[in-house]
Structure formats: C-alpha cells, structure tokens
Design an enzyme around this catalytic site. Sequence first.
Site, mmCIF file in Angstrom:
data_model
loop_
_atom_site.group_PDB
_atom_site.id
_atom_site.type_symbol
_atom_site.label_atom_id
_atom_site.label_comp_id
_atom_site.label_asym_id
_atom_site.label_seq_id
_atom_site.Cartn_x
_atom_site.Cartn_y
_atom_site.Cartn_z
ATOM 1 N N HIS A 1 9.104 2.762 8.651
ATOM 2 C CA HIS A 1 8.851 1.775 9.712
ATOM 3 C C HIS A 1 7.720 2.294 10.612
ATOM 4 O O HIS A 1 7.709 3.470 10.978
ATOM 5 C CB HIS A 1 10.123 1.548 10.527
ATOM 6 C CG HIS A 1 9.945 0.493 11.574
ATOM 7 N ND1 HIS A 1 9.878 -0.856 11.257
ATOM 8 C CD2 HIS A 1 9.784 0.579 12.910
ATOM 9 C CE1 HIS A 1 9.695 -1.546 12.376
ATOM 10 N NE2 HIS A 1 9.628 -0.708 13.392
ATOM 11 N N SER B 1 0.835 -1.211 0.000
ATOM 12 C CA SER B 1 0.000 0.000 0.000
ATOM 13 C C SER B 1 0.872 1.264 0.000
ATOM 14 O O SER B 1 0.482 2.288 -0.571
ATOM 15 C CB SER B 1 -0.992 0.000 1.155
ATOM 16 O OG SER B 1 -0.360 0.175 2.389
ATOM 17 N N GLU C 1 1.805 7.181 7.437
ATOM 18 C CA GLU C 1 2.915 6.729 6.587
ATOM 19 C C GLU C 1 2.760 7.307 5.180
ATOM 20 O O GLU C 1 3.720 7.767 4.566
ATOM 21 C CB GLU C 1 2.965 5.199 6.512
ATOM 22 C CG GLU C 1 3.357 4.531 7.808
ATOM 23 C CD GLU C 1 3.525 3.010 7.678
ATOM 24 O OE1 GLU C 1 3.958 2.517 6.633
ATOM 25 O OE2 GLU C 1 3.215 2.314 8.665
HETATM 26 C C1 GAR Z 1 4.159 -0.672 6.651
HETATM 27 O O1 GAR Z 1 3.462 -0.405 7.830
HETATM 28 C C2 GAR Z 1 5.644 -0.377 6.834
HETATM 29 O O2 GAR Z 1 5.878 0.720 7.659
HETATM 30 C C3 GAR Z 1 6.133 -1.658 7.466
HETATM 31 O O3 GAR Z 1 5.451 -2.670 6.782
HETATM 32 C C4 GAR Z 1 4.173 -2.169 6.355
HETATM 33 C C5 GAR Z 1 4.040 -2.459 4.894
HETATM 34 O O4 GAR Z 1 2.759 -2.174 4.437
HETATM 35 N N1 GAR Z 1 7.553 -1.780 7.366
HETATM 36 C C6 GAR Z 1 8.308 -2.387 8.283
HETATM 37 O O5 GAR Z 1 7.852 -2.920 9.273
HETATM 38 C C7 GAR Z 1 9.800 -2.348 8.027
HETATM 39 N N2 GAR Z 1 10.521 -2.852 9.106
HETATM 40 P P1 GAR Z 1 2.473 -1.999 2.889
HETATM 41 O O6 GAR Z 1 3.072 -3.252 2.198
HETATM 42 O O7 GAR Z 1 1.002 -1.956 2.746
HETATM 43 O O8 GAR Z 1 3.142 -0.743 2.408
#
Ligand code: GAR
Length: 190
Positions: A110, A17, A175
């Site tokens: 993160h 996302s 984010e």
């Molecule tokens: C997000 O919340 C990102 O911040 C986290 O994984 C999720 C991915 O969501 N990243 C970490 O934890 C890195 N250590 P997404 O695939 O929907 O963007």
Amino acid sequence: MVKEKLGTAVFISGRGSNFKNLINFSKKKNSPIVIKLLISNNKYAKGISYALNNKIKKKNFDFKNSKKAEKLALDILKKNKIKLICLAGFMKILSKNFIKKFKGKIINIHPSLLPKYKGLNTHARVLMNNEKFSGCTVHFVNSKLDSGQIILQKKIKIKKRDTIRSLERKILKEEYKIYPKAITKILSKN
Ligand code: GAR
C-alpha cells in the site's frame, strides 16, 4: 540442498507495475518464489500483458459476485499448488473465509505509511494534509482494508514541489524495493 521455490499467485486490478517487478524478482537465482498464476478482477487490466509475455497462467474473475469469484479463485489456487498470494494493486477486499484458507500467506502493498491513509487517493490526501513524510508498506492481509500486521515500511520525505504524480513515482520506486524484501523476510523465517 537447493530449497524449492514457493508457488506464488499475484492478484491485480490494473497497471500491474508491481506485478512486473515481482516477475523480475522471481527470476533471480536467489528468489524464494516462482510466480505461477495471475488473478485479476478486470479483464482490461494492463498488467495482464506481463503474464502473457512471461507465459504465466492468468485468470480473470468478476468480483461483482465476490463469493463466486473467490470460490473459483480458491479452486484454481489449489490446482496450481499456490502457497503465497501477493496482492499488487488489487482493489477488492477478500472475505474472512478466503483469508482463513491462506492464513499468514496473503500479503499486500500500500502506498502510505500505514496505519495512516488506508484506502484510495492516498497521495492526494497526504499532500492536502501537508504531511512531511509518506512512504509505502507491505503487510499481511486481514479482512479489513489495508490493515494487518506490518512486514516492512519505507519512509520518504515530501518536498514542497511534490505533486500527486511525483509522489506516486517516488513511492512506486520504493515499492519495487520493499515488496521483494518483504517476501524474502517472511519466507526466510519458514
Ligand atoms: C501501487 O501503488 C500499490 O501500492 C497500490 O496500487 C498501486 C498499484 O500499482 N495499492 C493500493 O492502493 C492497495 N490499497 P501497480 O498496478 O502499477 O502495481
């Protein structure tokens, strides 16, 4: 004079996302980046569909052999003249050697107020510890997990009724705001 947009690659492992959000950001007139490549380490990652829908080149590498995967990734990054790498839910740690090749040009997001709560299951651990605040951080990547100089951070208040899901939802919303802002911030210094 119009500045040329910086060729960018996004690395994902799953839902994507943030990748989708960065695609939307890159399409804005004032955005400093153009997303030219998606790299994933999971051929079933849902986020790959956003590359297909937006005609972005995509590559999947099996990071079980991370040395080989990194070598293949470096080749394709070079071929596509990539100058910035955005990790967006990429759940692998890149080697020192790889990072050296893109010094100061790899960033990550993160879902915590780093340096607190590095690693996995962030929201569950935050709630278990009865934290009053959480948030998200964009930072430069080094070879340690979720470390490296912080570029931007957004703090949110945790409510008593918050659950892992509600916290995740609230933080993801932030984010989507800070990742583009952080990119603009580091590139406006160039
Ligand atoms: C997000 O919340 C990102 O911040 C986290 O994984 C999720 C991915 O969501 N990243 C970490 O934890 C890195 N250590 P997404 O695939 O929907 O963007």
